[in-house]
Design a protein around this motif. Structure first.
Motif, short mmCIF file in Angstrom:
data_model
loop_
_atom_site.label_atom_id
_atom_site.label_comp_id
_atom_site.label_asym_id
_atom_site.label_seq_id
_atom_site.Cartn_x
_atom_site.Cartn_y
_atom_site.Cartn_z
N GLU A 25 -12.39 -9.03 5.19
CA GLU A 25 -11.81 -7.71 4.95
C GLU A 25 -10.31 -7.83 4.68
O GLU A 25 -9.78 -7.25 3.72
N GLY B 295 -8.49 -2.69 0.31
CA GLY B 295 -9.16 -1.98 1.38
C GLY B 295 -8.17 -1.37 2.36
O GLY B 295 -6.97 -1.29 2.11
N ALA B 296 -8.70 -0.96 3.52
CA ALA B 296 -7.85 -0.36 4.55
C ALA B 296 -6.90 -1.38 5.16
O ALA B 296 -5.88 -1.01 5.75
N SER B 297 -7.24 -2.65 5.07
CA SER B 297 -6.37 -3.72 5.55
C SER B 297 -6.27 -4.77 4.47
O SER B 297 -7.28 -5.14 3.86
N GLU B 298 -5.05 -5.24 4.22
CA GLU B 298 -4.85 -6.23 3.16
C GLU B 298 -3.52 -6.92 3.36
O GLU B 298 -2.68 -6.50 4.16
N PRO C 7 0.83 -1.21 0.00
CA PRO C 7 0.00 0.00 0.00
C PRO C 7 0.87 1.26 0.00
O PRO C 7 1.99 1.27 0.52
N THR D 118 -6.37 -2.52 14.44
CA THR D 118 -6.25 -2.29 13.00
C THR D 118 -5.10 -3.05 12.37
O THR D 118 -5.13 -3.34 11.18
#
Length: 751
Positions: free
Chosen positions: A416, A422-425, A47, A375
């Motif tokens: 998720e 997404g925000a987490s991967e 990311p 998170t």
């Protein structure tokens, strides 16, 4: 509340500062490709704004390997990983590497070799170590290499490589190897000793020397002759390219070691089977004669190995940080251990008040944020593990709505993470051939630390989901992503081009390592051995739930092996490992050089004594083998703590329950009203655990079942037999004392 777990943050903070100033690793391209994995996916690019592996100044690094090894997945998190992962910009060679009995460090002139035999007690008495100190350096005359690279490796051996434009040197070293095998070109063999050597044997191409009280034998090709001048010992190689040396247990061992001097070890491989309550493993070296026809060899076994082999051993021994190593004459040996049973949860018992348990379950399932704001990969994993522990507990008392709500929470969060973009991967690094979850934590990205700790929780949670929803776990659904995490952390394949074989697990040492780069003077380390066990237990459950017998048996082998290593090297169960001058009953961390009564983030005795216990699950039952060690361990905790546990009382109550369930339950009864659970625990799980063991008794490791998902408990001479059957048809489980238990399909049964 417990102090948040943290590793030293200086390097991480520096990376963040450099990135903020525009000087850090380049941001990922905006359009990253998604790699499909069943219903899920992961990215082939990090990311934006995140980092991959770096050195200590935040500069990106790639594997430091030769051209011959360029396309091989590098096994980070090993005892020798600093050869391939350059953690320090000013050290292109290695940090000290602890092979046992020998220690090593690569330098410009070759390979330092030491044999530390006297422990030091440092850190205000909190650490014992056998630190690397060079007795001699193996090299070639004139060798001055700008770096050292990893050229080849196998299950527990590695071959470092040096080249300076004129000369080349390769040495093969490994766990349990008393020999260093060298091949060189462009110069004479040269051994540089730390002090002028004493010669005790001289027979042309065979020389016996003593340095710093340690005896070594040097072997050059037949027809060569060793020459000693001060601290320089040299021999011409003639038309040959090989020579070797060995550390001798005594000078009178020279004749035996001479026999195998030119039978060079070229590889190492372990194989295993887990069946019928037994785990068998064979450790084999491959060899190649450089002259003559001898293909045998000598190897030194660790304590956790020689305790479980019936193969003949010689009278020769070595000193090591893991206690005495015993020498085997032969290229292989086999160990056999009782398996360590794993259950999805403790079985139903009459002692549990279901109404009270329901109240505790409702507190977790009804929380405003069941993930407590997590998170990153580690804290998300802890939260997943906490919820997963409660699914079979809720099912056990008929709370199907709560069970399904918990399953839904777990599935949603896993999906998720298992979907790129997404925000987490999870993102794949093609250079290091690793899968890293973002947001990362504790150096799981920049240092490749702790993947087995973090991802073990994901695999465990997925295994619990698979127990109730096989369609979700299918390869066409989310099972492929689960298996991709397994490939990163505990890959069973040596032929996988995308991930290394068993990244973090050191097959010969018997346990995992946590640091990706191994860049410490004390070697590599592992703190939370129980989180490593959590991954192994998760493999047993996932393999059982999905019909993958290979992964199930891998988990059984890893669990049986590491549980014995933990008993010996973390808990000193037999009181034969820690030096007498150390003065502690346990270590929070095992290092290549020894062990430390500490953690990375606190000196609080509760967490030092508890970090190798959590998470407490149906995979923790192996702890019940060493009841006296647990009692000594907890007695020291209270002495050091100035009284009973306060912060991690639930973890330590559960630890005590493996040895004395009634005492642990009494502490719960007296103190459950006014404590905050450890972050991966809940009052629901702790109450169920302590009450069940108080009713059934502590785990009884003297009896094993014929399937991996079985266990025995004993109270007052009465045994309770338990097993979970993941199959779609009923089966009969046979225990080693002759007892049989009929278990319906997809159910837990007791007798």
């Amino acid at each position: 509340m417990s102090v948040p777990r943290a590793r030293p943050a200086s390097a991480l903070a520096l990376v963040a500062a450099l990135a903020a100033a525009g000087l850090g690793p380049a941001a990922a391209p905006a359009a990253a490709a998604e790699i499909p994995a069943g219903a899920g996916s992961y990215s082939d690019t990090r990311p934006a704004g995140t980092s991959g592996p770096t050195n200590n100044t935040g500069t990106p690094v790639t594997p430091k390997v030769t051209e011959a090894a360029r396309d091989k997945p590098v096994p980070t998190n090993d005892w020798w990983s600093s050869l391939a992962f350059q953690r320090y910009g000013d050290n292109p060679y290695s940090t000290p590497m602890y092979g046992h009995p020998l220690t090593y460090q690569a330098t410009a002139g070759g390979l330092e070799v030491g044999y530390p035999t006297t422990p030091s007690i440092v850190g205000d008495g909190r650490q014992y170590e056998y630190p690397h100190k060079a007795d001699l350096t193996v090299g070639l005359t004139g060798l001055n290499s700008p770096d050292t690279k990893a050229d080849d490796w196998s299950d527990w051996t590695v071959t470092p490589y040096w080249a300076d434009g004129t000369r080349t040197l390769r040495t093969t070293i490994g766990h349990g190897l008393p020999f260093v095998y060298a091949k060189g070109s462009g110069g004479d063999a040269r051994i540089t000793t730390a002090a002028a050597p004493e010669v005790f044997a001289d027979d042309g191409n065979v020389l016996g020397i003593t340095v710093a009280g340690h005896h070594y034998a040097l072997f050059a090709p037949t027809g060569s002759d060793w020459s000693v001048s001060g601290t320089a010992v040299t021999a011409g190689l003639g038309a040959h390219d090989y020579f070797s040396l060995a550390v001798l247990p005594s000078t009178d061992a020279l004749a035996t070691y001479r026999k195998y001097a030119f039978s060079f070890v070229t590889g190492s491989e372990a194989s295993w089977s887990a069946e019928g309550g037994k785990v068998e493993a064979t450790y084999r070296l491959t060899t190649e004669p450089q002259e003559g026809t001898e293909t045998g060899t000598l190897q030194a076994l660790y304590r956790h190995q020689w305790l479980h082999t019936t193969d003949p051993l010689t009278s020769y021994t070595y000193v090591s940080p893991r206690s005495t190593m015993k020498v085997r004459e032969g290229a292989s040996f086999t160990t056999e251990q009782a398996s360590s049973g794993v259950l999805p949860a403790l079985p139903e018992s009459s002692g549990v008040d279901t109404a009270r348990l329901k109240g505790y379950l409702d507190e977790v399932a009804g929380a405003a944020d069941p993930f407590s704001g997590a998170t990153d990969t580690y804290w998300t994993g802890k939260a997943l593990g906490k919820l997963a522990q409660l699914v079979p507990v809720a099912d056990q008392i008929g709370e199907s709505a709560t069970r399904d709500k918990l399953l839904g929470l777990i599935k949603d969060r896993l999906e998720e993470w298992f979907t790129a973009g997404g925000a987490s991967e999870f993102s794949y690094d093609k250079d290091w051939k690793t899968l890293t979850g973002y947001p990362a934590s504790y150096g799981s990205d920049t240092e490749l630390n702790d993947h087995h700790f973090h991802y073990g929780y994901y695999v465990y949670a997925a295994a619990i989901v698979a127990q109730y929803d096989q369609a979700w776990a299918a390869d066409s659904a989310w099972g492929t992503m689960v298996k991709t995490l397994v490939r990163d952390t505990a890959n069973p394949s040596r032929d996988d081009a995308e991930f290394p074989f068993l990244r973090g697990f050191d097959l010969y040492a018997g346990h995992s390592w946590a640091s990706g780069h191994q860049g410490f003077a004390a070697g590599n380390n592992q703190e939370s051995s129980s989180e490593s066990i959590n991954l192994s237990a998760a493999l047993v459950l996932w393999g059982s739930a999905t019909g993958d017998d290979s992964l199930r048996d891998l988990g059984g082998f890893l669990l049986a092996t590491e549980s014995e290593a933990i008993a010996q090297y973390w808990f000193d169960a037999d009181q034969e490992v820690f030096p007498a001058s150390f003065g502690h009953e346990t270590v929070g961390m095992v290092w290549g050089s020894g062990g430390a009564y500490s953690t990375w983030w606190t000196a609080n005795p509760e967490e030092i004594h508890g970090i190798n216990v959590l998470p407490v699950t149906g995979g923790s039952l192996h702890l019940g083998r060493e009841k006296e060690a647990i009692k000594r361990n907890l007695a020291e905790m209270e002495r050091e703590n100035g009284g009973p546990a306060v912060e991690w009382r639930d973890i330590l109550w559960e630890f005590e329950s493996f040895a004395d369930p009634a005492a642990a339950k009494a502490k719960w009864d007296a103190g459950h009203a006014d404590y905050t659970p450890e972050d991966g625990e809940s009052k629901a799980h702790t109450y169920h655990w302590l009450t069940t063991l108080d009713t059934l008794g502590a785990p009884d490791a003297t009896v094993t079942g014929s399937i991996p998902t079985s266990a025995v408990f004993s109270k007052g001479g009465t045994r309770t037999y338990a097993a979970h059957n993941f199959d779609s048809v009923a089966r009969t489980v046979t225990f080693s004392d002759g007892t049989t238990l009929d278990v319906p399909a997809r159910s837990t049964a007791t007798r």
